[in-house]
Motif scaffolding. Sequence first.
Motif, PDB file in Angstrom:
ATOM      1  N   PRO A 110      71.071 143.616  46.615  1.00 50.12           N
ATOM      2  CA  PRO A 110      69.720 143.549  46.058  1.00 50.12           C
ATOM      3  C   PRO A 110      68.767 144.398  46.891  1.00 50.12           C
ATOM      4  O   PRO A 110      69.013 144.623  48.077  1.00 50.12           O
ATOM      5  CB  PRO A 110      69.373 142.067  46.165  1.00 50.12           C
ATOM      6  CG  PRO A 110      70.249 141.544  47.236  1.00 50.12           C
ATOM      7  CD  PRO A 110      71.496 142.354  47.210  1.00 50.12           C
ATOM      8  N   PRO A 111      67.692 144.870  46.291  1.00 52.19           N
ATOM      9  CA  PRO A 111      66.712 145.612  47.075  1.00 52.19           C
ATOM     10  C   PRO A 111      66.087 144.696  48.111  1.00 52.19           C
ATOM     11  O   PRO A 111      66.109 143.470  47.944  1.00 52.19           O
ATOM     12  CB  PRO A 111      65.685 146.055  46.035  1.00 52.19           C
ATOM     13  CG  PRO A 111      65.881 145.161  44.880  1.00 52.19           C
ATOM     14  CD  PRO A 111      67.305 144.748  44.892  1.00 52.19           C
ATOM     15  N   PRO A 112      65.543 145.232  49.189  1.00 49.97           N
ATOM     16  CA  PRO A 112      64.980 144.378  50.232  1.00 49.97           C
ATOM     17  C   PRO A 112      63.840 143.534  49.677  1.00 49.97           C
ATOM     18  O   PRO A 112      63.181 143.945  48.718  1.00 49.97           O
ATOM     19  CB  PRO A 112      64.486 145.369  51.285  1.00 49.97           C
ATOM     20  CG  PRO A 112      64.364 146.669  50.579  1.00 49.97           C
ATOM     21  CD  PRO A 112      65.380 146.650  49.496  1.00 49.97           C
ATOM     22  N   TYR A 133      73.249 153.370  45.692  1.00 53.56           N
ATOM     23  CA  TYR A 133      72.307 152.493  46.341  1.00 53.56           C
ATOM     24  C   TYR A 133      73.094 151.453  47.117  1.00 53.56           C
ATOM     25  O   TYR A 133      73.970 150.832  46.549  1.00 53.56           O
ATOM     26  CB  TYR A 133      71.394 151.770  45.340  1.00 53.56           C
ATOM     27  CG  TYR A 133      70.454 150.859  46.081  1.00 53.56           C
ATOM     28  CD1 TYR A 133      69.297 151.381  46.647  1.00 53.56           C
ATOM     29  CD2 TYR A 133      70.754 149.521  46.277  1.00 53.56           C
ATOM     30  CE1 TYR A 133      68.464 150.568  47.388  1.00 53.56           C
ATOM     31  CE2 TYR A 133      69.911 148.712  47.024  1.00 53.56           C
ATOM     32  CZ  TYR A 133      68.773 149.238  47.579  1.00 53.56           C
ATOM     33  OH  TYR A 133      67.956 148.452  48.332  1.00 53.56           O
ATOM     34  N   PRO A 134      72.851 151.182  48.367  1.00 51.33           N
ATOM     35  CA  PRO A 134      71.912 151.857  49.264  1.00 51.33           C
ATOM     36  C   PRO A 134      72.290 153.320  49.498  1.00 51.33           C
ATOM     37  O   PRO A 134      73.466 153.638  49.434  1.00 51.33           O
ATOM     38  CB  PRO A 134      72.040 151.047  50.553  1.00 51.33           C
ATOM     39  CG  PRO A 134      73.275 150.247  50.436  1.00 51.33           C
ATOM     40  CD  PRO A 134      73.600 150.099  49.025  1.00 51.33           C
ATOM     41  N   PRO A 135      71.307 154.183  49.756  1.00 52.81           N
ATOM     42  CA  PRO A 135      71.597 155.614  49.862  1.00 52.81           C
ATOM     43  C   PRO A 135      72.574 155.911  50.987  1.00 52.81           C
ATOM     44  O   PRO A 135      72.499 155.333  52.066  1.00 52.81           O
ATOM     45  CB  PRO A 135      70.222 156.233  50.141  1.00 52.81           C
ATOM     46  CG  PRO A 135      69.348 155.122  50.533  1.00 52.81           C
ATOM     47  CD  PRO A 135      69.888 153.877  49.937  1.00 52.81           C
ATOM     48  N   PHE A 136      73.518 156.786  50.684  1.00 54.23           N
ATOM     49  CA  PHE A 136      74.542 157.160  51.654  1.00 54.23           C
ATOM     50  C   PHE A 136      74.105 158.430  52.364  1.00 54.23           C
ATOM     51  O   PHE A 136      73.716 159.398  51.711  1.00 54.23           O
ATOM     52  CB  PHE A 136      75.864 157.385  50.930  1.00 54.23           C
ATOM     53  CG  PHE A 136      77.005 157.680  51.843  1.00 54.23           C
ATOM     54  CD1 PHE A 136      77.651 156.659  52.512  1.00 54.23           C
ATOM     55  CD2 PHE A 136      77.414 158.984  52.053  1.00 54.23           C
ATOM     56  CE1 PHE A 136      78.705 156.928  53.368  1.00 54.23           C
ATOM     57  CE2 PHE A 136      78.467 159.260  52.905  1.00 54.23           C
ATOM     58  CZ  PHE A 136      79.108 158.226  53.564  1.00 54.23           C
ATOM     59  N   ALA A 137      74.150 158.400  53.684  1.00 53.40           N
ATOM     60  CA  ALA A 137      73.703 159.564  54.460  1.00 53.40           C
ATOM     61  C   ALA A 137      74.829 160.575  54.555  1.00 53.40           C
ATOM     62  O   ALA A 137      75.729 160.431  55.359  1.00 53.40           O
ATOM     63  CB  ALA A 137      73.280 159.116  55.856  1.00 53.40           C
TER      64      ALA A 137
END
Lengths: 260, 541
Positions: free
Chosen positions: B489-491, B299-303
């Motif tokens: 942190p999450p948005p 997290y955040p997701p890696f493309a």
Amino acid sequence: MEAEGLNMTIDYVGSSGVVLSTEQKAALQSSLVILKSNYKFREVKFWGKILGVKSNYFIVQGVGKDELKDRKTLYSQDCVQWGLLPVVTESMKHNCSFVKGRFTGDPSYEYEHMEVKKGDNQDGEGAEEENIIMVKEEDRLATTIEAIDCDVRIVPRGLSVADSGKLSSYFHFREPFLLTQKTLLQKAELDKAIDFLDPIDTDVPKGGSWSIQFERGSGLVTLRSLHWLGFTFYHVPNSRKYGSIYFGLGTKNLDLPFML
Amino acid sequence: MESVAEAMSNDLEGDFQNAKAFLLKTSLHSNLNIYDHLSSVIKKVLDEKPHNVTGKYQNKEDESTEVALARSQLTLFEVMYNSLFLDPKVLNFEIEIPDLKLQRRPGESLIETVMLDPERDEDLEEAPLPDLMELANYFEQAGVGIGREETFRIFLALKILIDSQPIRTCRFWGKIFGIHANYFIAEVEFFEGEDPEEPSDDNKQEEQQQDQDEAKVDLAKEGEFQAEEDDLPEPDFKPPVEIPQEENRTGCNKKTYFACNEPGHTWIRLPPVTPAQIVISRQIQKFFTGNLEAPVVSYPPFAGNEANYLRAQIARISATTHISPLGYYVFEEEEEEDDEGGGRDSFVVNQEFEGLTINDMTDLSCSNWVHHVQYILPQGRCTWFNPSQKREEEELEEEEDEEEKEEPDEPEPEQGPPLLTPLSEDAEVDSMPPWTAQKSSTLVPQYALAVMHSNLWPGAHAFAVERKFENIYVGWGQRYSAENYSPPPPPPPQEEFPSGPEITEAEDPSVEEEKALKAAQQEALEAAEMEEDEEDDDEDD
């Protein structure tokens, strides 16, 4: 890693980025012999190198009669002049736990840590007390080395190729404390002659504490600790050859849970 | 006629003898010789006369891992012997005896490509292969690097790579440890226009055309769908403009990287890196597993998968830690400085460079070392891309009636230090200097090398002596930070619709309130009647 034949054995861990220069090898070769006779060690082990920002520490451990308890640690910055590290006390451990960041490379450097204590008065109001703790780098070095030894110093159990690929074939070389917590049922299956130490396959996080790899066909097993990056253990299956070395920053990898 | 035939057969005989001699030559490195190895295999086959010989020897599962791995390493040597010493005639001879091929496992087809390159001797002069053993020797003096045996195997593996691809420059980038296997990385540049995977311009255009067509089709479908139902509200949200990837041979994708788990395995080409991958890779900390196909769970997701992550880390490490002595590279003189592009992106080797003294190179300020890889901007590109450009165009195309809408603020262009900036400009790492300069020898400094260790990327090293210098990375591929990692942190949650009277529901009155209201109404009614009565009375009077 045993000092005897260090020139040869250091090649076992070369693939992990552990390399000594010719100058260092030459200096170690003679200075370790002198150390051994001066301190009346039964055996001298080259423990590794801790990288500082300005310069590095080379660490050597001398073993007396008892392999587990009778150990002395010495450090040097040029592989020639060696100094004895202090014995680690509880208060040293406590103080060093506040220190973060890299080693500087100067043993007399003092880290400053401001501790704020909240003393409870009878009125219920907390009065803040400021307490400055000074930590010498030498003490931190000794504490770190002991922590690494406690966490990751291991010895092999299995000798066959198949066994040497399993984490349960390696033991922590320290006073066992997980063993005493086992139930009688679990203990029943153990071989008392061999299984008197804690195996490393129960390390937390399970399966994520070690990276185990075969090299040179299966002529060599390498274990790298993911807790202490830079710690490398090697074992030649079907032989008595094993050893470990630490070449790193001297900081524990606390981010491990995020990294797997 | 006969004499010619005789000569030819003699020739063949001679070649055969030569080949045999070379096969008999014991490798200094592995202490094995191929002739004995082959003959023992043939002997074993003939002695035991097992069923299904070929199957047995091709089947990997039959072999213990020990033999399999050792064999893959030995294959390196075999390939090199073949390519260097055997000429095609002898090779034909070899092919005629199928048993000799027993040792080859499928998938090593590169042997053929290596062998059939006829102009190899001519290429030897200007081969792009670096003298890895010499460099390894320097690194060993510096106390860094990997063991000599492994370096030599990499050396051979690099040679195979160069022989099988149109490569102009090549160097060993370093080794990255993984949990289950490690990566060896080769950094190459292809000859211009000869990149085997670079799509030609026509293909690119076609692809774009296709993409656009698909997009149109999607839009049309959506339109039909919406017509049947009630009008759905159009969302205001527009996805942020995707920052385009840098072209091959520029910026972060200036060089191409190949990776393999073990020298001797096939080199796998890593995909080009995208800005989004670099931006995300800065926010995560992950160990490599050793499998390029493995997913990167974060997290955040890696493309992308681990190959993309590896490539992103390589780009970041190269940009920060690839350094060279001041003056070794210079900008081309004819090239005019253009102010828009934010600096020049190419340089040439300064042939007159003589090397700096050891004391200059190990100076504490590190001002005699420069970066020769472009700085990566926070955006994830080396040259800044203006995201508002594209958006404006889109808006113009879409509708022009919403003109009173405020123009988005023109973003501030990001700027980084230009190429060949001295290390003295580098930012501090947690109040520690970013580089540690050392001499390889304290006792004999006049012949020592200057060695640089990066404190930001532990495991990145460089050495320099006279005109020679090289960078290497041996480590876990993780950036150093004194503070412990904590994931971003999450948005923040979306803002609620502003509450006002028009959307607020009125509270129901309580029983007392109702009663009070009723009583009041009753009173008012009675009062009115009374008044009426009074009025009536007045009128009556």
